[in-house]
Scaffold this motif. Structure first.
Motif, short mmCIF file in Angstrom:
data_model
loop_
_atom_site.label_atom_id
_atom_site.label_comp_id
_atom_site.label_asym_id
_atom_site.label_seq_id
_atom_site.Cartn_x
_atom_site.Cartn_y
_atom_site.Cartn_z
N LEU A 64 0.08 3.15 7.90
CA LEU A 64 0.63 4.05 6.89
C LEU A 64 0.02 5.44 7.02
O LEU A 64 0.73 6.45 6.92
CB LEU A 64 0.37 3.48 5.50
N ARG A 65 -1.28 5.50 7.28
CA ARG A 65 -1.94 6.79 7.44
C ARG A 65 -1.46 7.51 8.70
O ARG A 65 -1.32 8.74 8.72
CB ARG A 65 -3.45 6.57 7.50
N ALA A 119 -3.05 -0.13 6.24
CA ALA A 119 -3.44 1.22 5.84
C ALA A 119 -3.50 2.15 7.05
O ALA A 119 -3.13 3.33 6.96
CB ALA A 119 -4.80 1.18 5.15
N THR A 178 5.65 3.98 0.98
CA THR A 178 5.22 2.67 0.48
C THR A 178 5.44 1.63 1.57
O THR A 178 6.55 1.47 2.07
CB THR A 178 6.02 2.27 -0.78
N VAL A 180 0.86 -1.18 0.00
CA VAL A 180 0.00 0.00 0.00
C VAL A 180 0.90 1.23 0.00
O VAL A 180 2.03 1.18 0.49
CB VAL A 180 -0.93 0.02 1.23
N TRP A 181 0.41 2.33 -0.57
CA TRP A 181 1.23 3.53 -0.63
C TRP A 181 0.35 4.77 -0.57
O TRP A 181 -0.86 4.72 -0.79
CB TRP A 181 2.09 3.56 -1.90
N VAL A 182 0.99 5.91 -0.26
CA VAL A 182 0.26 7.17 -0.15
C VAL A 182 1.21 8.32 -0.40
O VAL A 182 2.39 8.27 -0.02
CB VAL A 182 -0.40 7.30 1.26
N ASP A 183 0.73 9.37 -1.06
CA ASP A 183 1.50 10.60 -1.22
C ASP A 183 1.28 11.47 0.01
O ASP A 183 0.17 11.58 0.55
CB ASP A 183 1.04 11.37 -2.47
N VAL A 184 2.37 12.09 0.46
CA VAL A 184 2.34 12.84 1.72
C VAL A 184 2.90 14.24 1.50
O VAL A 184 3.95 14.42 0.87
CB VAL A 184 3.17 12.11 2.81
N GLU A 199 6.44 10.14 -1.25
CA GLU A 199 5.58 8.95 -1.30
C GLU A 199 6.06 7.93 -0.28
O GLU A 199 7.26 7.61 -0.23
CB GLU A 199 5.60 8.32 -2.70
N ALA A 201 1.87 9.03 7.83
CA ALA A 201 1.65 10.14 6.90
C ALA A 201 1.11 11.37 7.63
O ALA A 201 1.56 12.50 7.40
CB ALA A 201 0.69 9.70 5.80
N ASP A 202 0.15 11.15 8.53
CA ASP A 202 -0.41 12.28 9.29
C ASP A 202 0.64 12.93 10.18
O ASP A 202 0.65 14.16 10.36
CB ASP A 202 -1.59 11.80 10.14
#
Length: 501
Positions: free
Chosen positions: A484-485, A481, A467, A299-303, A465, A488-489
């Motif tokens: 990861l969130r 998730a 990952t 899973v991945w997210v832009d931060v 990003e 990121a936060d």
């Protein structure tokens, strides 16, 4: 007649079975003392100096620089000074007689049962493990330096007493010879048993041990060697049939017809051949095992990392020493693992196939580091107890010793979760391979300017990003998730977690 003592290459930590001889620090004829460094060897994990457990005159060096030596094989032979007329200035003994390996002794002088009279290498291994000053070389310790326990040499006898095949080794023997097999909790074996298994093609990873605590004994390997007697009869026709049915006209084209130095399959000249060894060999084996055993998901997210960068700039303006960005992210990761401990675990498989998820009271945070010797992952122990500044100092120290090849097996093999900053290579993302036997790895990409919506308005922000690759056996996507969130936060609102920096 002079008595030569043979020092066998000791176990250098956590299942390592071989080491490359880098250089000798002594030569034949030199007089050496106990604990004097005699050679530098490179294992799959680090480069270390090997101290001698004996004092005396160097009689023979068993190996050349660049040669790969097996654990439990002779490294150096030493003739004690004053034995049989050997003096300190009587340098190299002429053609020494065959090395004499003495029987093992207990601290009280009682003879220890010798299960391997027919195997002098194992006998010598036990003897040399008991000699020395008490100093420790990674997984190898010499117990003689912390007290004045009297040693009385057991009387030599011309009658060899053979141990029954099913007899259990003495507890002293187990403590001297046991070495963990990578990936297996209870299976520990002696260098002699490892060598026997290697020579006969026995896979120790699939072999249940009959000894105490799952210990793999010599009898277990011998049973495996003699068990598959009928198998060749079934497989031999399958192996030979293609050779018999292949047209004879095609064989010379692929073998004898190919010029030397030209690849037979592609027809291209072979530029070089590089042996896979050392760190590269260890990384290849670990990555292959990870891919074959772990059902991974990513899973991945832009931060938006603008807030974190602004915080660092503000700290710099205040004149204080500011941790690197990776240290801040490491702080967020340890906090996230407290909230989502499933990602800070390990799966263990028993010999009967049953599995357990092992959780830990603490975080050893691995930091992936690229070195000239390959990719290594030193770990910050008890990372959850450190502030961002303390994490920064430890990350820098570990990265430095890893690049020098001086990191210890404990520093390289004790991680519970890995943080990988591949953004330093100028890439945005990567589906990283989990560092087995861990269950997750977090990757951080480069931080670049990107268009980003802030309060309904388009703005240019510093974006990275994240990952996360995780083992789907220990948790589902919701847990991954959520972790990861959380990280990121924390990057987007760093002041909420950094009151202790």
């Amino acid at each position: 007649m002079s008595e030569t003592r043979v020092f066998l290459l000791p176990d250098l930590g956590e299942g390592l079975t071989e080491a490359e001889l880098v250089s000798w620090h002594v030569a034949v004829g030199d007089e050496i003392s106990v604990d004097q460094p005699i050679a530098e060897v490179e294992t799959a994990k680090s480069t270390v100096e090997v101290p001698s457990p004996y004092a005396g005159i160097v009689a023979e060096l068993h190996g050349q620089p660049g040669e790969t030596l097996d654990v439990g094989k002779p490294l150096i032979s030493v003739t004690p000074v004053g034995v049989a007329g050997v003096a300190a200035d009587d340098a190299a003994p002429a053609e020494p007689a065959g090395p004499v390996v003495e029987p093992a002794e207990t601290e009280l002088g009682e003879p220890v049962a010798e299960p391997a009279k027919a195997h002098p290498e194992a006998e010598a291994y036990r003897e040399e493990e008991k000699a020395g000053s008490g100093n420790v070389l990674i997984g190898y310790g010499t117990p003689g330096g912390h007290g004045v326990a009297r040693r009385t040499r057991a009387p030599k006898s011309s009658v060899a007493v053979a141990e029954p095949a099913d007899a259990k080794p003495a507890e002293d023997d187990l403590s001297l010879l046991r070495t963990r097999v990578p990936g297996r909790l209870g299976a520990v074996i002696s260098p002699l048993v490892r060598r026997m298994a290697r020579e006969h093609g026995v896979d120790l990873g699939e072999l249940p041990g009959s000894g105490e605590g799952g210990l793999i004994m010599r009898r277990d390997v011998e049973k495996a060697i003699h068990a598959p007697v009928a198998e060749p009869a079934q497989t031999r026709p399958v192996e030979t049939k293609p050779v018999e049915t292949r047209p004879a006209a095609t064989q010379p084209v692929e073998t004898a017809g190919a010029p030397e130095g030209v690849d037979a399959r592609t027809g291209l000249p072979i530029a070089s051949r590089t042996p896979v060894k050392g760190v590269r060999k260890a990384v290849a084996a670990n990555m292959a095992r990870s891919r074959s055993e772990i059902p991974e998901a990513t899973v991945w997210v832009d931060v938006d990392a603008t807030g974190l960068l602004e915080l660092r700039e503000g700290l710099k303006a205040g004149g204080s020493q500011v941790p690197g960005l990776l240290a801040f992210i490491a702080r967020f990761v340890t906090a996230g693992l407290k909230k989502y401990p499933e990602l800070n675990t390990r799966i263990e498989t028993a010999s009967d196939g049953s599995q357990e998820i092992v959780s830990f009271d603490g975080v050893n945070l691995g930091i992936a580091a690229q070195t000239d010797r390959g990719l290594v992952v030193p770990s910050v122990r008890a990372a959850e107890k450190l502030t961002a500044r303390e994490l920064d100092a430890e990350i820098r120290r570990l990265t430095d010793v890893a690049r020098q090849g001086k990191a210890t097996p404990t520093e390289l093999g004790s991680g519970t979760f890995t943080l990988n900053n591949y953004g330093v290579f100028g890439v945005d993302g990567s589906a990283a391979i989990i560092n087995h036997p861990e269950v997750a790895i977090l990757g951080v990409g480069r931080i670049i300017d990107k268009p980003w919506v802030v309060d309904g308005e388009l703005a240019v922000r510093k974006v990275t990003e994240l990952t996360l690759t995780f083992d789907h056996r220990v948790c589902d996507g919701g847990t991954a998730a959520g972790f990861l969130r959380f990280v990121a936060d924390a990057i987007e609102n760093p002041t909420t977690l950094l009151a202790d920096i």
